[in-house]
Structure formats: C-alpha cells, structure tokens
Design a protein around this motif. Structure first.
Motif, PDB file in Angstrom:
ATOM      1  N   GLU A  29       0.838  -1.204   0.000  1.00  0.00           N
ATOM      2  CA  GLU A  29       0.000   0.000   0.000  1.00  0.00           C
ATOM      3  C   GLU A  29       0.867   1.246   0.000  1.00  0.00           C
ATOM      4  O   GLU A  29       0.487   2.288  -0.518  1.00  0.00           O
ATOM      5  CB  GLU A  29      -0.890  -0.041   1.254  1.00  0.00           C
ATOM      6  CG  GLU A  29      -1.992   1.001   1.294  1.00  0.00           C
ATOM      7  CD  GLU A  29      -1.620   2.248   2.103  1.00  0.00           C
ATOM      8  OE1 GLU A  29      -0.567   2.240   2.756  1.00  0.00           O
ATOM      9  OE2 GLU A  29      -2.381   3.221   2.041  1.00  0.00           O
ATOM     10  N   SER A  67     -17.236   8.692  -4.069  1.00  0.00           N
ATOM     11  CA  SER A  67     -16.224   7.671  -4.394  1.00  0.00           C
ATOM     12  C   SER A  67     -16.928   6.473  -5.034  1.00  0.00           C
ATOM     13  O   SER A  67     -17.405   5.590  -4.317  1.00  0.00           O
ATOM     14  CB  SER A  67     -15.489   7.226  -3.119  1.00  0.00           C
ATOM     15  OG  SER A  67     -15.184   8.338  -2.316  1.00  0.00           O
ATOM     16  N   HIS A 122     -15.921   3.936  -6.445  1.00  0.00           N
ATOM     17  CA  HIS A 122     -15.368   2.594  -6.170  1.00  0.00           C
ATOM     18  C   HIS A 122     -15.128   2.391  -4.677  1.00  0.00           C
ATOM     19  O   HIS A 122     -14.433   1.473  -4.282  1.00  0.00           O
ATOM     20  CB  HIS A 122     -14.053   2.416  -6.958  1.00  0.00           C
ATOM     21  CG  HIS A 122     -14.268   2.373  -8.448  1.00  0.00           C
ATOM     22  ND1 HIS A 122     -13.256   2.143  -9.350  1.00  0.00           N
ATOM     23  CD2 HIS A 122     -15.395   2.524  -9.182  1.00  0.00           C
ATOM     24  CE1 HIS A 122     -13.756   2.166 -10.596  1.00  0.00           C
ATOM     25  NE2 HIS A 122     -15.058   2.395 -10.503  1.00  0.00           N
ATOM     26  N   LYS A 131     -13.588   3.286  -0.892  1.00  0.00           N
ATOM     27  CA  LYS A 131     -12.287   3.799  -0.429  1.00  0.00           C
ATOM     28  C   LYS A 131     -11.237   2.694  -0.358  1.00  0.00           C
ATOM     29  O   LYS A 131     -10.047   2.945  -0.552  1.00  0.00           O
ATOM     30  CB  LYS A 131     -12.447   4.410   0.973  1.00  0.00           C
ATOM     31  CG  LYS A 131     -11.106   4.760   1.609  1.00  0.00           C
ATOM     32  CD  LYS A 131     -11.210   5.196   3.063  1.00  0.00           C
ATOM     33  CE  LYS A 131      -9.827   5.527   3.615  1.00  0.00           C
ATOM     34  NZ  LYS A 131      -9.854   5.881   5.051  1.00  0.00           N
ATOM     35  N   LEU A 132     -11.656   1.462  -0.063  1.00  0.00           N
ATOM     36  CA  LEU A 132     -10.693   0.412   0.255  1.00  0.00           C
ATOM     37  C   LEU A 132     -10.060  -0.179  -1.002  1.00  0.00           C
ATOM     38  O   LEU A 132     -10.672  -0.182  -2.080  1.00  0.00           O
ATOM     39  CB  LEU A 132     -11.372  -0.664   1.101  1.00  0.00           C
ATOM     40  CG  LEU A 132     -11.965  -0.131   2.408  1.00  0.00           C
ATOM     41  CD1 LEU A 132     -12.635  -1.244   3.193  1.00  0.00           C
ATOM     42  CD2 LEU A 132     -10.919   0.569   3.260  1.00  0.00           C
ATOM     43  N   ARG A 133      -8.849  -0.684  -0.847  1.00  0.00           N
ATOM     44  CA  ARG A 133      -8.075  -1.190  -1.982  1.00  0.00           C
ATOM     45  C   ARG A 133      -8.326  -2.681  -2.182  1.00  0.00           C
ATOM     46  O   ARG A 133      -8.430  -3.441  -1.213  1.00  0.00           O
ATOM     47  CB  ARG A 133      -6.577  -0.960  -1.733  1.00  0.00           C
ATOM     48  CG  ARG A 133      -6.237   0.466  -1.333  1.00  0.00           C
ATOM     49  CD  ARG A 133      -6.293   1.422  -2.486  1.00  0.00           C
ATOM     50  NE  ARG A 133      -6.025   2.816  -2.074  1.00  0.00           N
ATOM     51  CZ  ARG A 133      -5.798   3.782  -2.939  1.00  0.00           C
ATOM     52  NH1 ARG A 133      -5.751   3.515  -4.234  1.00  0.00           N
ATOM     53  NH2 ARG A 133      -5.602   5.012  -2.514  1.00  0.00           N
ATOM     54  N   GLU A 143      -6.732  -5.012   0.887  1.00  0.00           N
ATOM     55  CA  GLU A 143      -7.801  -4.851   1.882  1.00  0.00           C
ATOM     56  C   GLU A 143      -9.006  -5.703   1.484  1.00  0.00           C
ATOM     57  O   GLU A 143      -9.370  -6.641   2.175  1.00  0.00           O
ATOM     58  CB  GLU A 143      -8.185  -3.365   2.015  1.00  0.00           C
ATOM     59  CG  GLU A 143      -7.107  -2.517   2.693  1.00  0.00           C
ATOM     60  CD  GLU A 143      -7.428  -1.016   2.736  1.00  0.00           C
ATOM     61  OE1 GLU A 143      -7.785  -0.455   1.688  1.00  0.00           O
ATOM     62  OE2 GLU A 143      -7.307  -0.424   3.823  1.00  0.00           O
ATOM     63  N   CYS A 188     -19.358  -6.664  -3.177  1.00  0.00           N
ATOM     64  CA  CYS A 188     -19.109  -5.224  -3.357  1.00  0.00           C
ATOM     65  C   CYS A 188     -20.423  -4.463  -3.245  1.00  0.00           C
ATOM     66  O   CYS A 188     -20.442  -3.244  -3.281  1.00  0.00           O
ATOM     67  CB  CYS A 188     -18.516  -4.965  -4.741  1.00  0.00           C
ATOM     68  SG  CYS A 188     -16.912  -5.693  -4.989  1.00  0.00           S
ATOM     69  N   HIS A 244      -3.398  -0.587  -7.224  1.00  0.00           N
ATOM     70  CA  HIS A 244      -3.987   0.173  -6.110  1.00  0.00           C
ATOM     71  C   HIS A 244      -5.462   0.483  -6.352  1.00  0.00           C
ATOM     72  O   HIS A 244      -6.020   1.384  -5.728  1.00  0.00           O
ATOM     73  CB  HIS A 244      -3.185   1.463  -5.872  1.00  0.00           C
ATOM     74  CG  HIS A 244      -1.754   1.213  -5.464  1.00  0.00           C
ATOM     75  ND1 HIS A 244      -1.396   0.567  -4.301  1.00  0.00           N
ATOM     76  CD2 HIS A 244      -0.591   1.480  -6.113  1.00  0.00           C
ATOM     77  CE1 HIS A 244      -0.069   0.473  -4.225  1.00  0.00           C
ATOM     78  NE2 HIS A 244       0.447   1.011  -5.313  1.00  0.00           N
ATOM     79  N   GLU A 245      -6.079  -0.315  -7.184  1.00  0.00           N
ATOM     80  CA  GLU A 245      -7.507  -0.144  -7.515  1.00  0.00           C
ATOM     81  C   GLU A 245      -8.370  -0.291  -6.259  1.00  0.00           C
ATOM     82  O   GLU A 245      -7.983  -1.027  -5.344  1.00  0.00           O
ATOM     83  CB  GLU A 245      -7.851  -1.252  -8.508  1.00  0.00           C
ATOM     84  CG  GLU A 245      -9.112  -1.087  -9.294  1.00  0.00           C
ATOM     85  CD  GLU A 245      -9.175  -2.137 -10.420  1.00  0.00           C
ATOM     86  OE1 GLU A 245      -8.312  -2.100 -11.327  1.00  0.00           O
ATOM     87  OE2 GLU A 245     -10.052  -3.000 -10.329  1.00  0.00           O
ATOM     88  N   LYS A 246      -9.499   0.414  -6.242  1.00  0.00           N
ATOM     89  CA  LYS A 246     -10.409   0.356  -5.075  1.00  0.00           C
ATOM     90  C   LYS A 246     -11.656  -0.451  -5.415  1.00  0.00           C
ATOM     91  O   LYS A 246     -11.993  -0.646  -6.575  1.00  0.00           O
ATOM     92  CB  LYS A 246     -10.823   1.781  -4.698  1.00  0.00           C
ATOM     93  CG  LYS A 246      -9.664   2.683  -4.281  1.00  0.00           C
ATOM     94  CD  LYS A 246     -10.151   4.095  -4.024  1.00  0.00           C
ATOM     95  CE  LYS A 246      -8.992   5.024  -3.670  1.00  0.00           C
ATOM     96  NZ  LYS A 246      -9.467   6.428  -3.466  1.00  0.00           N
ATOM     97  N   CYS A 247     -12.357  -0.878  -4.373  1.00  0.00           N
ATOM     98  CA  CYS A 247     -13.664  -1.519  -4.578  1.00  0.00           C
ATOM     99  C   CYS A 247     -14.522  -1.315  -3.330  1.00  0.00           C
ATOM    100  O   CYS A 247     -13.993  -1.184  -2.218  1.00  0.00           O
ATOM    101  CB  CYS A 247     -13.498  -3.019  -4.849  1.00  0.00           C
ATOM    102  SG  CYS A 247     -12.993  -3.986  -3.430  1.00  0.00           S
TER     103      CYS A 247
END
Ligand code: P6P
Length: 339
Positions: free
Chosen positions: A93, A266, A268, A270-272, A276, A293, A312-315
């Motif tokens: 991260e 946001s 997507h 906040k979390l990666r 995460e 999701c 580092h994509e979020k979902c």
C-alpha cells in the motif's frame, strides 16, 4: 495432521503449516511474515516511549530520524519478504510500483500487503493491523505485474495481524479454514489458539460497522438497509473502530457486517482491492460468511470475482455474516436497483 494440538507441542504457525501443507517454501514465506509482524508489533508498542523520551527506539545505527510507523513497518515487511527467498514480487500500500525481487533471491510466491492499515489510529493507541494476500506464480519465468493482477479466487493464503491488546495473527489457507495464532512474547512465537474459526451460527450479534459520516452520499439501498437495522424491534448496534482489521476481526468473532460502500463521491469506495478487499473477503468466506461489493460497475458483484487492472484499484466492501450481507443484496432488489 489434526487441528487439535497440545501446548507441549508448541503449536506454532510453522508447525501448523508443515503439518497441513508440508510446503517448506510456504513455511519460509510465513516465517518472514511472522518476523515482520513481530517487529511491527514491537515498534507500535515502543513508539510512544521512543517519541516521548527521544530514545533511539527505532532509530538505526546511522541515526536516521524516527520514522513514521507506517513507513517503518513497510520497510520491515519489504526487507523480510525480499530476503526470505520465497517471494518474486511484492505490492505494498505504501509503494506506488510493484517491488520485484532480484532473480537470485526470488521464489514462487507473490504478496500484496498493507503493512499498517489504520495507522492514523496509532497516535491515540487504537488498534491497527497488517493485511496480506499470497498468490503463487503460475510460471517459472521472471515475475511481472500480471502475477498479481488476478481474481481473488487465486489467493493461496490470506491473513491479517491485529496489533491490539494481544498481537493476533489470523490466517486462512485455501481449503484449510481460518486459524487464530496469538503472539506469546516470552517465546516470540505465534501460538495456535483456535482452529477452523467460523462466524456464529445464524449471523451472531446484530452489529453493523460503517462510517455513517458518509451516509448522505450512499445509494438508496445502503441508506435503506441501515435505517431498517436501526428501526427494527431489536435495533442493531453500531460499532466502528475505523481500523479495518479490528472491525473485521470483531465481525468474524461476534457476527454482523462491515461495510465500506461506494458512494456518490467515491464510485469505487475507499478500500483497496489487493490488500484490503481481497484478503478480508477470502477470510470472511472461509469463515462461512459472505463478501460482496454490493452494487459495483452497474451490477451486484461478489468481491473475489473482481479482476483488478491496477495494483492500487479500489472496490466497495460489504462483508460479514450471510444474514446481513444477504439483507443488503435483497435491499438492492427492493429498491429496484437490480435489473
Ligand atoms: P474512514 C484505514 O484508513 C482504512 O483503510 C481502514 O482500515 C478503515 O476501515 C477505513 O480506512 C476507515 O476509513 O473513511 O471511515 O476513516
């Protein structure tokens, strides 16, 4: 080997791994991870004293300034993993780019990790944690970023280490369930305290865990289901530490649900995904829960089915007992958001 062990056998994580998998390289990898977790736990415990008295604390021989704990823990994990001989590429991260291990020290595993998730909580002594996911390279050539941009279903091992009242490592090997190991500081070993951890039957305590400060930006389904839980005959309790490891650990042991949904700001969440969403989803499903999701990119999406396109994509994250995750997904239908 059976899951039950007696204390006289020193039920360490290494013993468990060799007993379950016989995989020496995997045992080496997890010894490196354990070392980094122990060193990070020690640094967290000493941070206040070091800063308070200006002690050398984590200052190294060249007198480097006191590092912020998340920078320090990141260096600890990178050093342990690149030098253990079992890893080929790392994603942290804290690092913009993947870290490729030199060929002469490379092994067959790929690790994504958040070295100190929730580190903003350190200064007020609230618990934090390390989160990691391990994959195996599917080829014998040099590692590339494609060895880690894969569906979460490819994970071999996932885990987290919680730096709380106790330092506790929760580890899941595909097909072997979720296991708890607590650090015995007098031994310097993580000792097996619970095998095949499962969420409570029926979903356990009625607890929802999310940052309600975001609620005005949530979609109609999330707003509605949280309101229903609050208005029900026996209202749910709200519990939110703001450290994913702490909130997920409580959810696995007590029941309920943890959510960090997408919102209008946001899209997507906040979390990666890699360090995460995926590890926590993998663990939650192996503990008999669900990991979704919610609505993501126009459809209801099981979290582990995502195939990330960047490291580092979020979902969005909606994970916990089946009772509560199912209620969220049902609410999308009730709100007419699912075609
Ligand atoms: P917020 C910590 O920064 C973190 O990544 C997770 O550990 C935690 O669950 C979440 O973000 C907290 O985010 O927006 O509620 O402060």
């Amino acid at each position: 080997a059976s899951d039950s062990v007696s204390v006289s056998q020193f039920p360490t994580l290494n013993r468990y791994i060799m007993g379950k998998t016989g995989d020496k390289e995997l045992a080496i990898l997890l010894m490196a991870l354990q070392l980094a977790c122990k060193a990070t736990s020690r640094a967290c415990n000493k941070a206040g004293i070091a800063m308070l008295f200006g002690l050398a604390g984590e200052v190294n021989s060249t007198g480097d300034d006191q590092k912020k704990l998340d920078v320090l823990s990141n260096e600890i994990f990178i050093d342990a993993l690149t030098n253990c001989g079992a890893c080929a590429v790392l994603v942290s991260e804290e690092n913009e780019d993947p870290i490729f291990v030199p060929q002469e020290k490379a092994g067959r595993f790929v690790v994504a990790f958040d070295p100190l998730d929730g580190s903003s909580n350190i200064d007020c002594n609230v618990s934090t944690g390390t989160i990691f996911a391990v994959y195996e390279k599917q080829h014998s050539g040099p590692a590339t970023v494609n060895d880690i941009l894969r569906t979460g279903n490819d994970i071999t091992v996932a885990g987290y280490c919680m730096y709380g009242a106790a330092t506790e490592l929760v580890i899941t090997f595909k097909g072997h369930g979720v296991h708890r190991f607590t650090l015995d500081p007098s031994l310097g070993e993580f000792v097996h305290i619970q095998a095949r951890v499962k969420l409570p039957e029926g979903g356990g305590k009625k607890i929802y865990s999310c940052n309600e400060g975001n609620s005005r930006n949530w979609d109609a389904a999330i707003k509605s289901i949280i309101a229903k839980w609050k208005d029900s005959d026996k209202p749910y309790a709200a519990r939110y530490v703001g450290s994913m490891v702490s909130d997920v650990h409580r959810t696995i042991l007590y029941g309920g649900i943890y959510l960090y949904p997408a919102d209008a700001k946001s899209k997507h969440g906040k979390l990666r995904v890699l360090y995460e969403g995926f590890p926590m989803a993998f663990i939650m499903e192996q503990a008999g829960g669900s990991a979704s999701c919610g609505m993501f990119k126009g459809k209801i999406q099981r979290l582990l089915d995502i195939v990330p396109e960047s490291i580092h994509e979020k979902c969005p994250v909606v994970i916990g007992c089946n009772r509560d995750v199912d209620a969220v997904l049902e609410e999308y239908k009730i709100q007419g958001l699912v075609l």
